[in-house]
Design a protein around this motif. Structure first.
Motif: not given
Length: 215
Positions: A72-77, A90-94
Motif C-alpha cells: 500500500k502506498v503510504v507516503v508521497i512527500e 521526492l519519496m514514495v513509500s510502499i
C-alpha cells in the motif's frame, strides 16, 4: 511457486507439521487431536503464502518505473535524503503487510551505482524514523532516462532479515528478483523533485506491474 529464500523455513515447517500429525496418534481425545492437526496445517499454509513468488509478465521499458514490491502506498512527500544524494528528493513509500508478497523486484533497468546494508532497530515500518533508524539496505540504480533512482528496503517490527541481491556495477533488469524482506516491512523510493507520480496515497501497488512514474 515459492521464493528460494523460504526453502529452509518451508522444509522445517513441513517436518514440524508431519511431526505434529504423527504425535496426535498418542492423543486419546478426538477433538484435541483435530484441533492440533488444524493448527499445524494453518501454520503451514501461512508460511507457504508468505514465501510465494508469483510469476508476472513485466512490461519492460525505460520509459517507466515500476513498483518494486506489493503493498500500500503510504507516503508521497518531499524529504531530505542524507545518505547518498544529500539533497531533497521526492519519496514514495510502499508498506507491506504480512499477507503481501515480499519479493523485491528491480523497479527499473540500469546499473547499480550504490548498494549498502545498514544494521539498525526494528521500529514498526510506518514509523517516521524507520527509514533512518531501522535495519535497511540502500540501492541506487542509474537509468538512461531517469538518471539515479534510489530504493531502500526497510525492516519492520517483525522483519528480522533483509535480503539484497544488488551489487555495485551489476546491470539489472526491470522486474527481475532484487531480494526479499522476511516478515513485513516497507520500501522507500527516491526521485528528483518534480517527478510526476502516477500513484496516490492508499493505492494498492503490485510489484513489477504498477507504474510509479512514466515519461
Amino acid at each position: 511457486m515459492f521464493h528460494k529464500e523460504g526453502s529452509k523455513i518451508i522444509f522445517i515447517t513441513l517436518l514440524l507439521v508431519v511431526g505434529v500429525i504423527f504425535a496426535t496418534d498418542f492423543i486419546a481425545i478426538p477433538w484435541l487431536k483435530t484441533v492440533l492437526i488444524l493448527i499445524a496445517i494453518v501454520f503451514l499454509v501461512l508460511v507457504l503464502q508468505f514465501f510465494r513468488n508469483p510469476k508476472r509478465e513485466i512490461d519492460n521499458s525505460d520509459n517507466h518505473v515500476l513498483a518494486p514490491v506489493d503493498g500500500k502506498v503510504v507516503v508521497i512527500e518531499e524529504v531530505y535524503e542524507p545518505e547518498y544524494f544529500k539533497d531533497k528528493r521526492l519519496m514514495v513509500s510502499i508498506f507491506m503487510s504480512p499477507i503481501n508478497v515480499h519479493v523485491t523486484r528491480y523497479a527499473l533497468n540500469g546499473v547499480v551505482k550504490y548498494s549498502k546494508y545498514h544494521p539498525g532497530k526494528y521500529l514498526v515500518a510506518w514509523h517516521p524514523k524507520a527509514s533512518e533508524e531501522n535495519e535497511r539496505t540502500t540501492v541506487v540504480i542509474d537509468n538512461r532516462i531517469y538518471g539515479e533512482v534510489m530504493y531502500r528496503q526497510i525492516a519492520g517490527a517483525l522483519a528480522r532479515r533483509i535480503v539484497n541481491y544488488a551489487e555495485e556495477g551489476m546491470r539489472v533488469i526491470q522486474g527481475k528478483d532484487a531480494g526479499f524482506i522476511k516478515f513485513g516491512s516497507r520500501v522507500d523510493m527516491y526521485f528528483p523533485l518534480g517527478t510526476p507520480i502516477d500513484v496516490v496515497l492508499g493505492q494498492k501497488a503490485i510489484g513489477g506491474k504498477t507504474v510509479i512514474t512514466k515519461k
